[in-house]
Scaffold this active site. Structure first.
Site, PDB file in Angstrom:
ATOM      1  N   HIS A 166       0.866  -1.185   0.000  1.00  0.00           N
ATOM      2  CA  HIS A 166       0.000   0.000   0.000  1.00  0.00           C
ATOM      3  C   HIS A 166       0.894   1.223   0.000  1.00  0.00           C
ATOM      4  O   HIS A 166       1.742   1.397   0.870  1.00  0.00           O
ATOM      5  CB  HIS A 166      -0.916   0.022   1.223  1.00  0.00           C
ATOM      6  CG  HIS A 166      -1.882   1.171   1.202  1.00  0.00           C
ATOM      7  ND1 HIS A 166      -3.155   1.080   0.678  1.00  0.00           N
ATOM      8  CD2 HIS A 166      -1.745   2.467   1.613  1.00  0.00           C
ATOM      9  CE1 HIS A 166      -3.763   2.238   0.777  1.00  0.00           C
ATOM     10  NE2 HIS A 166      -2.930   3.107   1.342  1.00  0.00           N
ATOM     11  N   CYS A 167       0.694   2.099  -0.991  1.00  0.00           N
ATOM     12  CA  CYS A 167       1.541   3.283  -1.145  1.00  0.00           C
ATOM     13  C   CYS A 167       0.738   4.535  -0.789  1.00  0.00           C
ATOM     14  O   CYS A 167      -0.224   4.868  -1.490  1.00  0.00           O
ATOM     15  CB  CYS A 167       2.064   3.375  -2.576  1.00  0.00           C
ATOM     16  SG  CYS A 167       3.099   4.838  -2.867  1.00  0.00           S
ATOM     17  N   PRO A 168       1.112   5.248   0.274  1.00  0.00           N
ATOM     18  CA  PRO A 168       0.366   6.467   0.628  1.00  0.00           C
ATOM     19  C   PRO A 168       0.519   7.571  -0.408  1.00  0.00           C
ATOM     20  O   PRO A 168      -0.352   8.443  -0.512  1.00  0.00           O
ATOM     21  CB  PRO A 168       0.985   6.874   1.972  1.00  0.00           C
ATOM     22  CG  PRO A 168       2.342   6.246   1.978  1.00  0.00           C
ATOM     23  CD  PRO A 168       2.198   4.968   1.223  1.00  0.00           C
TER      24      PRO A 168
END
Length: 310
Positions: A166-168
């Site tokens: 998961h990439c913010p």
């Protein structure tokens, strides 16, 4: 979750947690669009995470800042003296920044491969056509049938097929459906950062040679601050995105996602050859590999429709 066929008259499946599910023949499957994590009448995938939203806005502001300094401090003031150089770099910078922005938006608004929530139902089990002794897995957090290589994301609150991480910065998971766009985003940002860094160095050299006279429409102190900040930003993101691009290419090359590498999971799937692994993400080799306007191939959707959200 282990389902075993134990009846001839009806499909009866016994789970490994002693939950018995009876499935009568002739049940049909219907599905309505799951609006969880969706916006604009379900057209786009939207994660309502405040940290991710802040990172997205910050990313856009940094791209706009690099465009502002490159255009109004470096290139446009030099058009009268270096016309070809300035126009060429203006067009190139605009193209790279546009491709980076579009890749970012598509990564953010594309369903990464979410598995339908609560699909461990009798209809689903019958539709899957399970054989005797066949084992499937159920996610206890979102109550869904967990496909092979899927992992649960606590931010998206969904299981995602071939979840890498998961990439913010894109406020989304990187998974089966949007990995191509994420790779393109890191690629174009890396190239854009190197381009910005080269322009900053050349501008400093030009200003020093002219003793800061007529090298910018801004005062020398303001020009120095603007160039230094852009140079720092370009260097930082060139390193960061190049590393991210390298890890993504390695993951595709080895047909192993980042989370699978981190957990050191034993490969229960049949690994694709390196070339076929790239085909699975980008499609057959063509100029469309570099286009954020074309979708990645999704052949598995036709084979396993019950594992795909609609």
């Amino acid at each position: 979750m282990n389902y075993t066929n134990q009846s001839n008259n009806s499909n009866h499946y016994q789970t490994d947690d002693d939950l018995s599910i009876n499935v009568s023949p002739g049940l049909s499957f219907t599905s309505d669009m799951d609006m969880h994590n969706r916006c604009c009448s379900g057209r786009f995938w939207c994660i309502q995470d405040i940290c991710g939203i802040i990172c997205v806005v910050l990313t856009w502001l940094l791209i706009l800042y690099s465009m502002f300094v490159s255009f109004f401090v470096i290139l446009i003031p030099a058009i009268s003296t270096h016309t070809v150089f300035s126009v060429f770099n203006l067009v190139l910078f605009l193209a790279l920044s546009s491709l980076a922005f579009i890749s970012h938006v598509r990564t953010m608004l594309t369903d990464p491969g979410a598995v339908p929530r609560g699909n461990a139902t009798k209809e689903m089990i019958q539709r899957m056509g399970l054989q005797q002794g066949q084992v499937i897995f159920k996610c206890q957090k979102c109550c869904s049938i967990k496909p092979e290589r899927a992992h649960h994301c606590s931010v998206c609150q969904r299981c995602v097929r071939k979840m890498d991480h998961h990439c913010p910065w894109v406020n989304n998971c990187v998974g089966e459906n949007n990995q191509k766009f994420f790779v393109l985003f890191t690629f174009y940002i890396a190239v854009l950062s190197v381009h910005s860094l080269v322009l900053v160095i050349l501008q400093f050299i030009s200003c020093v040679h002219s003793e800061w006279k007529e090298c910018s429409t801004y005062s020398p102190p303001a020009t120095v601050i603007l160039l230094l900040f852009l140079g720092f930003e370009a260097l930082l993101f060139a390193i960061f995105t190049t590393i991210m691009l390298g890890t993504q290419m390695q993951a595709i090359w080895n047909d192993e996602t980042g989370i699978e590498q981190l957990k050191k999971e034993e490969a229960r799937w049949i690994r694709k050859s390196r070339w076929k692994s790239f085909h699975a993400v980008f499609g057959l080799f063509s100029i469309q590999w570099f286009s954020p306007f074309t979708n990645p191939p999704l052949d598995g959707k036709k084979r396993n429709a019950y594992l795909y959200a609609v």
